[in-house]
Design a protein around this motif. Sequence first.
Motif, PDB file in Angstrom:
ATOM      1  N   ALA A   1      29.317  27.591 -53.731  1.00  0.00           N
ATOM      2  CA  ALA A   1      29.175  29.041 -53.912  1.00  0.00           C
ATOM      3  C   ALA A   1      29.694  29.782 -52.683  1.00  0.00           C
ATOM      4  O   ALA A   1      30.471  30.735 -52.798  1.00  0.00           O
ATOM      5  N   ILE A   2      29.277  29.310 -51.517  1.00  0.00           N
ATOM      6  CA  ILE A   2      29.677  29.966 -50.269  1.00  0.00           C
ATOM      7  C   ILE A   2      31.193  29.862 -50.065  1.00  0.00           C
ATOM      8  O   ILE A   2      31.850  30.837 -49.680  1.00  0.00           O
ATOM      9  N   ILE A   3      31.744  28.682 -50.360  1.00  0.00           N
ATOM     10  CA  ILE A   3      33.188  28.488 -50.200  1.00  0.00           C
ATOM     11  C   ILE A   3      33.960  29.376 -51.187  1.00  0.00           C
ATOM     12  O   ILE A   3      34.956  30.010 -50.819  1.00  0.00           O
ATOM     13  N   ILE A   4      33.476  29.443 -52.436  1.00  0.00           N
ATOM     14  CA  ILE A   4      34.129  30.309 -53.433  1.00  0.00           C
ATOM     15  C   ILE A   4      34.159  31.755 -52.930  1.00  0.00           C
ATOM     16  O   ILE A   4      35.187  32.429 -52.996  1.00  0.00           O
ATOM     17  N   LEU A   5      33.027  32.207 -52.411  1.00  0.00           N
ATOM     18  CA  LEU A   5      32.940  33.592 -51.949  1.00  0.00           C
ATOM     19  C   LEU A   5      33.892  33.859 -50.785  1.00  0.00           C
ATOM     20  O   LEU A   5      34.623  34.860 -50.778  1.00  0.00           O
ATOM     21  N   LEU A   6      33.917  32.938 -49.821  1.00  0.00           N
ATOM     22  CA  LEU A   6      34.801  33.111 -48.670  1.00  0.00           C
ATOM     23  C   LEU A   6      36.263  33.078 -49.098  1.00  0.00           C
ATOM     24  O   LEU A   6      37.080  33.876 -48.629  1.00  0.00           O
TER      25      LEU A   6
ATOM     26  N   SER B   1      23.884  19.759 -40.048  1.00  0.00           N
ATOM     27  CA  SER B   1      25.208  20.350 -40.251  1.00  0.00           C
ATOM     28  C   SER B   1      25.210  21.383 -41.373  1.00  0.00           C
ATOM     29  O   SER B   1      25.882  22.405 -41.267  1.00  0.00           O
ATOM     30  N   MET B   2      24.445  21.122 -42.434  1.00  0.00           N
ATOM     31  CA  MET B   2      24.369  22.100 -43.516  1.00  0.00           C
ATOM     32  C   MET B   2      23.737  23.400 -43.018  1.00  0.00           C
ATOM     33  O   MET B   2      24.213  24.495 -43.333  1.00  0.00           O
ATOM     34  N   LYS B   3      22.677  23.273 -42.242  1.00  0.00           N
ATOM     35  CA  LYS B   3      22.008  24.464 -41.722  1.00  0.00           C
ATOM     36  C   LYS B   3      22.967  25.292 -40.867  1.00  0.00           C
ATOM     37  O   LYS B   3      23.044  26.516 -41.007  1.00  0.00           O
ATOM     38  N   VAL B   4      23.677  24.610 -39.977  1.00  0.00           N
ATOM     39  CA  VAL B   4      24.611  25.311 -39.097  1.00  0.00           C
ATOM     40  C   VAL B   4      25.711  25.980 -39.931  1.00  0.00           C
ATOM     41  O   VAL B   4      26.080  27.134 -39.693  1.00  0.00           O
ATOM     42  N   PHE B   5      26.189  25.259 -40.957  1.00  0.00           N
ATOM     43  CA  PHE B   5      27.227  25.813 -41.820  1.00  0.00           C
ATOM     44  C   PHE B   5      26.721  27.062 -42.550  1.00  0.00           C
ATOM     45  O   PHE B   5      27.399  28.087 -42.614  1.00  0.00           O
ATOM     46  N   PHE B   6      25.517  26.969 -43.121  1.00  0.00           N
ATOM     47  CA  PHE B   6      24.972  28.099 -43.880  1.00  0.00           C
ATOM     48  C   PHE B   6      24.765  29.329 -42.991  1.00  0.00           C
ATOM     49  O   PHE B   6      25.105  30.446 -43.379  1.00  0.00           O
ATOM     50  N   ILE B   7      24.219  29.100 -41.794  1.00  0.00           N
ATOM     51  CA  ILE B   7      24.007  30.245 -40.890  1.00  0.00           C
ATOM     52  C   ILE B   7      25.363  30.841 -40.492  1.00  0.00           C
ATOM     53  O   ILE B   7      25.582  32.044 -40.608  1.00  0.00           O
ATOM     54  N   GLY B   8      26.275  29.972 -40.056  1.00  0.00           N
ATOM     55  CA  GLY B   8      27.579  30.422 -39.588  1.00  0.00           C
ATOM     56  C   GLY B   8      28.343  31.205 -40.644  1.00  0.00           C
ATOM     57  O   GLY B   8      28.805  32.331 -40.393  1.00  0.00           O
ATOM     58  N   THR B   9      28.450  30.632 -41.842  1.00  0.00           N
ATOM     59  CA  THR B   9      29.229  31.301 -42.896  1.00  0.00           C
ATOM     60  C   THR B   9      28.553  32.592 -43.360  1.00  0.00           C
ATOM     61  O   THR B   9      29.245  33.527 -43.772  1.00  0.00           O
ATOM     62  N   SER B  10      27.220  32.668 -43.272  1.00  0.00           N
ATOM     63  CA  SER B  10      26.562  33.900 -43.710  1.00  0.00           C
ATOM     64  C   SER B  10      26.964  35.059 -42.783  1.00  0.00           C
ATOM     65  O   SER B  10      27.149  36.188 -43.235  1.00  0.00           O
ATOM     66  N   TYR B  11      27.105  34.755 -41.493  1.00  0.00           N
ATOM     67  CA  TYR B  11      27.529  35.806 -40.561  1.00  0.00           C
ATOM     68  C   TYR B  11      29.004  36.143 -40.734  1.00  0.00           C
ATOM     69  O   TYR B  11      29.396  37.302 -40.616  1.00  0.00           O
ATOM     70  N   VAL B  12      29.826  35.132 -41.025  1.00  0.00           N
ATOM     71  CA  VAL B  12      31.245  35.401 -41.281  1.00  0.00           C
ATOM     72  C   VAL B  12      31.374  36.324 -42.498  1.00  0.00           C
ATOM     73  O   VAL B  12      32.142  37.291 -42.497  1.00  0.00           O
ATOM     74  N   THR B  13      30.587  36.037 -43.546  1.00  0.00           N
ATOM     75  CA  THR B  13      30.618  36.842 -44.763  1.00  0.00           C
ATOM     76  C   THR B  13      30.242  38.297 -44.476  1.00  0.00           C
ATOM     77  O   THR B  13      30.924  39.229 -44.918  1.00  0.00           O
ATOM     78  N   VAL B  14      29.163  38.482 -43.726  1.00  0.00           N
ATOM     79  CA  VAL B  14      28.729  39.847 -43.374  1.00  0.00           C
ATOM     80  C   VAL B  14      29.815  40.531 -42.534  1.00  0.00           C
ATOM     81  O   VAL B  14      30.128  41.711 -42.742  1.00  0.00           O
ATOM     82  N   TYR B  15      30.418  39.789 -41.629  1.00  0.00           N
ATOM     83  CA  TYR B  15      31.500  40.337 -40.800  1.00  0.00           C
ATOM     84  C   TYR B  15      32.688  40.774 -41.673  1.00  0.00           C
ATOM     85  O   TYR B  15      33.254  41.853 -41.479  1.00  0.00           O
ATOM     86  N   PHE B  16      33.049  39.932 -42.635  1.00  0.00           N
ATOM     87  CA  PHE B  16      34.147  40.276 -43.546  1.00  0.00           C
ATOM     88  C   PHE B  16      33.860  41.596 -44.275  1.00  0.00           C
ATOM     89  O   PHE B  16      34.721  42.463 -44.385  1.00  0.00           O
ATOM     90  N   ILE B  17      32.648  41.727 -44.774  1.00  0.00           N
ATOM     91  CA  ILE B  17      32.309  42.889 -45.592  1.00  0.00           C
ATOM     92  C   ILE B  17      32.249  44.171 -44.759  1.00  0.00           C
ATOM     93  O   ILE B  17      32.801  45.199 -45.152  1.00  0.00           O
ATOM     94  N   TYR B  18      31.589  44.086 -43.597  1.00  0.00           N
ATOM     95  CA  TYR B  18      31.345  45.314 -42.834  1.00  0.00           C
ATOM     96  C   TYR B  18      32.373  45.589 -41.728  1.00  0.00           C
ATOM     97  O   TYR B  18      32.349  46.655 -41.120  1.00  0.00           O
ATOM     98  N   GLN B  19      33.272  44.622 -41.475  1.00  0.00           N
ATOM     99  CA  GLN B  19      34.290  44.836 -40.455  1.00  0.00           C
ATOM    100  C   GLN B  19      35.705  44.563 -40.982  1.00  0.00           C
ATOM    101  O   GLN B  19      36.469  45.471 -41.197  1.00  0.00           O
TER     102      GLN B  19
END
Lengths: 10, 212
Positions: free
Chosen positions: B15-20, B62-80
């Motif tokens: 899901a996260i990869i599809i969104l990114l 690794s999953m936790k780090v990935f989920f946290i990291g990509t969630s911030y990238v996603t927010v950055y994409f949307i708001y910046q």
Amino acid sequence: DTGKTLHDEL
Amino acid sequence: MNIFRLVGDMSHLLAIIILLMKMWKSRSVAGISGKSQILFAIVFTTRYLDLFTSFVSIYNTSMKVFFIGTSYVTVYFIYQHFKPTYDSNHDTFRVEFLIVPVGGLAFLVNHEFSLLEILWTFSIYLESVAILPQLFMVSKTGEAESITSHYLFALGSYRALYLLNWIYRYYFEGFFDLIAVVAGCVQTILYCDFFYLYITKVLKGKKISLPA
């Protein structure tokens, strides 16, 4: 019980 | 680790990869609720603070780090990064109506009255309703691109698969976490209407469009 809950799921 | 949990995690990852990929390839965040994505960033941040206190496995970390990291990238994409394409006029769900009651509930109903545990509980409760701004946006605009539908389907399936995982773990491991199970049921129920539309429309090659 150490009072610490381990959550092993994501 | 059983098959339901593994496939559930893979579905979440997908899901996260599809969104990114959708955002990166189309250079657009149209149709995506920034508010839901902020909530997911809060969910991952408050849940995975145990990265600092306990180690489960390399997979888990690794999953936790990935989920946290990509969630911030996603927010950055949307708001910046792709801000001009963000449809804020349709992203009008009042998130305080979710965060405040969920925070109160986490304070009152938890496994243990400690900071980390209350934050973990808060994240479980918040995750169960975090998709509401996104579903609200889809219903407000009356449509969702196919790719957004695939994202929502993969994201919704993940918790539904976790329900099967909890049934399995209850019978075979004696594991039972009432907070996670109740929140997981709520979360999955919220997707039911969308699942129906996805199966009856998107899988038949049509995009989701709701009557005005």
